[in-house]
Design a protein around this motif. Structure first.
Motif: not given
Length: 179
Positions: A105-108, A124-125, A131-147
């Motif tokens: 994720f960091e390299e992406l 870019m697209e 990145a959007a596909d990886r974040l899709k349907n994740k919980s708020v906590r998961a998105v916070r941790e991923m980002l």
């Protein structure tokens, strides 16, 4: 057409230089404009991109070199033969793109930042969609941790949000799409 390939030298922020075909480099709107305005006579410094990220961007650019003259000829041939000519090449490119974004994720995000800086729309697209596909349907906590977003809410504020929108806190936590 056996014409000599014109080369451009790109320099990363850690002083590593890369020789790249001009045909590949002009996929970047920023670099294309620099070349057209004769601002790229020697080495082009890229202070916002490290060598690891720049090498990945160059790998993408080399694979996606635009073949303007060849495309006209191929288009005429494909009209005669049907769409057999470019389906194999399109499949190869699609497979390359899938493998290309199969990074951490960091390299992406480093590649996204470089694509934004260099103004490479297709890259870019591709990376933003990944990145959007990886974040899709994740919980708020998961998105916070991923980002790597720090939770600056108090427990009371967070509980109020959970009560108002419990669906936002549902969904899978971190999984292997984060790598």
């Amino acid at each position: 057409m056996a014409s000599e390939k014109k080369m451009v030298t790109l320099k990363s922020n850690d002083d590593q230089e890369f020789q790249v075909e001009e045909a590949a480099v002009i996929q970047s709107e920023m670099l294309k404009n620099m070349i057209e305005d004769d601002c790229a006579s020697s080495v082009i410094p890229l202070p916002n991109i490290d060598s690891k990220t720049l090498s990945k961007v160059i790998e993408y650019l080399n694979k996606h070199i635009t073949r303007d003259e060849d495309e006209d000829e191929e288009q005429e041939e494909s009209e005669d033969k049907g769409k057999e000519v470019d389906t194999g090449e399109e499949d190869d490119l699609k497979e390359f793109d899938e493998q290309f974004v199969n990074v951490g994720f960091e390299e992406l995000f480093d590649i996204i930042m470089a694509a934004n800086y260099l103004n490479i729309h297709e890259l870019m697209e591709l990376c933003c969609q990944s990145a959007a596909d990886r974040l899709k349907n994740k919980s708020v906590r998961a998105v916070r941790e991923m980002l790597k977003i720090t939770n600056d809410l108090t427990e009371e504020e967070e509980q109020e949000i959970i009560n108002d929108a419990p669906w936002a806190f549902e969904g899978p936590e971190i999984d292997d799409t984060v790598n």
